[in-house]
Write an enzyme that holds these catalytic residues in place. Sequence first.
Site, PDB file in Angstrom:
ATOM      1  N   ASN A  86       0.849  -1.193   0.000  1.00  0.00           N
ATOM      2  CA  ASN A  86       0.000   0.000   0.000  1.00  0.00           C
ATOM      3  C   ASN A  86       0.884   1.241   0.000  1.00  0.00           C
ATOM      4  O   ASN A  86       1.939   1.255   0.620  1.00  0.00           O
ATOM      5  CB  ASN A  86      -0.901   0.009   1.242  1.00  0.00           C
ATOM      6  CG  ASN A  86      -1.764  -1.234   1.331  1.00  0.00           C
ATOM      7  OD1 ASN A  86      -2.253  -1.739   0.331  1.00  0.00           O
ATOM      8  ND2 ASN A  86      -1.933  -1.745   2.531  1.00  0.00           N
ATOM      9  N   GLY A  92      -4.024   3.083   1.629  1.00  0.00           N
ATOM     10  CA  GLY A  92      -4.167   2.214   2.795  1.00  0.00           C
ATOM     11  C   GLY A  92      -2.901   2.014   3.607  1.00  0.00           C
ATOM     12  O   GLY A  92      -2.866   1.180   4.504  1.00  0.00           O
ATOM     13  N   HIS A  99       6.570  -1.810   2.914  1.00  0.00           N
ATOM     14  CA  HIS A  99       6.438  -3.202   3.316  1.00  0.00           C
ATOM     15  C   HIS A  99       5.517  -3.910   2.327  1.00  0.00           C
ATOM     16  O   HIS A  99       4.698  -3.284   1.669  1.00  0.00           O
ATOM     17  CB  HIS A  99       5.925  -3.329   4.752  1.00  0.00           C
ATOM     18  CG  HIS A  99       4.645  -2.610   5.036  1.00  0.00           C
ATOM     19  ND1 HIS A  99       4.579  -1.233   5.193  1.00  0.00           N
ATOM     20  CD2 HIS A  99       3.389  -3.070   5.208  1.00  0.00           C
ATOM     21  CE1 HIS A  99       3.325  -0.887   5.454  1.00  0.00           C
ATOM     22  NE2 HIS A  99       2.587  -1.982   5.454  1.00  0.00           N
TER      23      HIS A  99
END
Length: 113
Positions: A86, A92, A99
């Site tokens: 994201n 989000g 990550h």
Amino acid sequence: MQDCLFCKIIAGEIPAQKVYEDDQVLAFKDIAPVAPVHVLIIPKQHIATLEDLTAENAELMGHILVTAAKLAKELGLAKGYRVVSNCKEDGGQTVYHIHFHLIGGRQMQWPPG
């Protein structure tokens, strides 16, 4: 980065259920899994968002994806899996350290959610 949750996990200041670690990346179980297998793969180098990547990060990003494929095999995801990242608030992203979510162990739906 001092206030970064993932940097603190990398430094060992916050515990995590590690599933893989090398000199460039750390992978650990997500604390709020959305599937039977839900692992976060993070670079040890602090990079806030995908937008902050440069050409110099290309090898690292390739290593992350190769690591995701390796972990998928090791974690028994032969039927398939999803790798998601994201970017920023509307995308989000809640932790500003890039990550990648490795998610599997059940049938994925599209659109997600």
